[in-house]
Design a protein around this motif. Structure first.
Motif, PDB file in Angstrom:
ATOM      1  N   UNK A 124     -10.755  -1.927  -4.784  1.00  0.00           N
ATOM      2  CA  UNK A 124     -10.741  -3.333  -5.204  1.00  0.00           C
ATOM      3  C   UNK A 124     -11.248  -4.246  -4.095  1.00  0.00           C
ATOM      4  N   UNK A 125     -11.817  -5.395  -4.474  1.00  0.00           N
ATOM      5  CA  UNK A 125     -12.170  -6.402  -3.459  1.00  0.00           C
ATOM      6  C   UNK A 125     -10.903  -6.922  -2.781  1.00  0.00           C
ATOM      7  N   UNK A 126     -11.094  -7.451  -1.591  1.00  0.00           N
ATOM      8  CA  UNK A 126      -9.949  -7.888  -0.776  1.00  0.00           C
ATOM      9  C   UNK A 126      -9.087  -8.915  -1.500  1.00  0.00           C
ATOM     10  N   UNK A 127      -9.705  -9.894  -2.183  1.00  0.00           N
ATOM     11  CA  UNK A 127      -8.939 -10.930  -2.886  1.00  0.00           C
ATOM     12  C   UNK A 127      -8.027 -10.319  -3.940  1.00  0.00           C
ATOM     13  N   UNK A 128      -8.535  -9.358  -4.686  1.00  0.00           N
ATOM     14  CA  UNK A 128      -7.732  -8.729  -5.731  1.00  0.00           C
ATOM     15  C   UNK A 128      -6.612  -7.867  -5.142  1.00  0.00           C
ATOM     16  N   UNK A 129      -6.888  -7.225  -3.999  1.00  0.00           N
ATOM     17  CA  UNK A 129      -5.831  -6.458  -3.318  1.00  0.00           C
ATOM     18  C   UNK A 129      -4.690  -7.399  -2.935  1.00  0.00           C
ATOM     19  N   UNK A 130      -5.059  -8.553  -2.377  1.00  0.00           N
ATOM     20  CA  UNK A 130      -4.055  -9.528  -1.938  1.00  0.00           C
ATOM     21  C   UNK A 130      -3.255 -10.014  -3.145  1.00  0.00           C
ATOM     22  N   UNK A 131      -3.928 -10.300  -4.255  1.00  0.00           N
ATOM     23  CA  UNK A 131      -3.232 -10.756  -5.459  1.00  0.00           C
ATOM     24  C   UNK A 131      -2.261  -9.694  -5.956  1.00  0.00           C
ATOM     25  N   UNK A 132      -2.693  -8.436  -5.983  1.00  0.00           N
ATOM     26  CA  UNK A 132      -1.820  -7.360  -6.460  1.00  0.00           C
ATOM     27  C   UNK A 132      -0.604  -7.192  -5.562  1.00  0.00           C
ATOM     28  N   UNK A 133      -0.828  -7.219  -4.247  1.00  0.00           N
ATOM     29  CA  UNK A 133       0.301  -7.076  -3.315  1.00  0.00           C
ATOM     30  C   UNK A 133       1.274  -8.237  -3.478  1.00  0.00           C
ATOM     31  N   UNK A 134       0.722  -9.442  -3.670  1.00  0.00           N
ATOM     32  CA  UNK A 134       1.586 -10.610  -3.873  1.00  0.00           C
ATOM     33  C   UNK A 134       2.398 -10.454  -5.155  1.00  0.00           C
ATOM     34  N   UNK A 135       1.762  -9.969  -6.234  1.00  0.00           N
ATOM     35  CA  UNK A 135       2.472  -9.740  -7.493  1.00  0.00           C
ATOM     36  C   UNK A 135       3.565  -8.687  -7.332  1.00  0.00           C
ATOM     37  N   UNK A 136       3.346  -7.723  -6.438  1.00  0.00           N
ATOM     38  CA  UNK A 136       4.336  -6.665  -6.201  1.00  0.00           C
ATOM     39  C   UNK A 136       5.488  -7.151  -5.326  1.00  0.00           C
ATOM     40  N   UNK A 137       5.392  -8.379  -4.812  1.00  0.00           N
ATOM     41  CA  UNK A 137       6.497  -8.958  -4.063  1.00  0.00           C
ATOM     42  C   UNK A 137       6.405  -8.796  -2.559  1.00  0.00           C
ATOM     43  N   UNK A 138       5.261  -8.388  -2.048  1.00  0.00           N
ATOM     44  CA  UNK A 138       5.122  -8.235  -0.607  1.00  0.00           C
ATOM     45  C   UNK A 138       4.974  -9.597   0.052  1.00  0.00           C
ATOM     46  N   UNK A 139       5.507  -9.714   1.267  1.00  0.00           N
ATOM     47  CA  UNK A 139       5.415 -10.976   2.000  1.00  0.00           C
ATOM     48  C   UNK A 139       4.016 -11.123   2.590  1.00  0.00           C
ATOM     49  N   UNK A 140       3.734 -12.336   3.052  1.00  0.00           N
ATOM     50  CA  UNK A 140       2.431 -12.602   3.665  1.00  0.00           C
ATOM     51  C   UNK A 140       2.221 -11.719   4.887  1.00  0.00           C
ATOM     52  N   UNK A 141       3.265 -11.544   5.693  1.00  0.00           N
ATOM     53  CA  UNK A 141       3.144 -10.713   6.893  1.00  0.00           C
ATOM     54  C   UNK A 141       2.838  -9.262   6.519  1.00  0.00           C
ATOM     55  N   UNK A 142       3.490  -8.754   5.483  1.00  0.00           N
ATOM     56  CA  UNK A 142       3.239  -7.382   5.054  1.00  0.00           C
ATOM     57  C   UNK A 142       1.820  -7.235   4.515  1.00  0.00           C
TER      58      UNK A 142
END
Length: 169
Positions: A124-142
């Protein structure tokens, strides 16, 4: 002769203006340096403030977990007593034993050592990876550690994602 004095006067005036401009320029450089130092000190104090807030937050969280564990333990004991009074015989504890604060801290430390593995498609592109991780509940630092990007960039992408979601509602 008057013309010569006029030229000498103009040359002296030009020299005085140049000297004054050098003085003003050096004052501006000193002010700029002082402003940069002030900005750095403000940045450092903000970082210290955030670190203190995070530490206080962790302390409050630990106190809350300990308080909840104590309340649950008291409720379990009380429930056990009431079941004994009603049934006449000792009843098996209905709830699992409540973990103590030390056990909770040990579990938290293990979790800190072994963070949850993010389930993200590497293609996945970086933006979509970030969106998915955010949806999974990961913090910004993680997310920053997983994606290897700057924290500000991560926060910007998350904010853009939230704004996009609000427009879709």
């Amino acid at each position: 002769m008057a013309m010569e004095w006029l030229l000498i006067g103009l040359i002296l005036l030009a020299i005085a203006v140049n000297i004054r401009s050098f003085i003003v320029l050096s004052q501006f450089q000193k002010q700029r340096k002082a402003m940069l130092e002030d900005a750095e000190s403000v940045n450092a104090s903000m970082e210290e403030f955030v670190a203190n807030l995070e530490q206080e937050n962790d302390e409050l969280y630990n106190r809350l977990v300990e308080h909840i564990a104590q309340k649950e333990s008291r409720m379990a004991d009380r429930l056990h007593e009431l079941e004994q009074k009603i049934g006449g015989e000792p009843a098996a504890p209905a709830m699992e034993p409540v973990p103590t604060a030390k056990k909770i801290k040990a579990v938290k430390q293990k979790e800190a050592v072994k963070p949850a593995e993010p389930a993200v498609d590497p293609a996945l592109p970086e933006n979509e990876k970030i969106e998915q991780l955010h949806k999974q509940g990961f913090s910004t630092a993680q997310i920053t550690k997983v994606v290897s990007a700057e924290r500000g960039e991560i926060e910007l992408i998350i904010n853009m994602f939230k704004k996009k979601q609000s427009y879709q509602k």
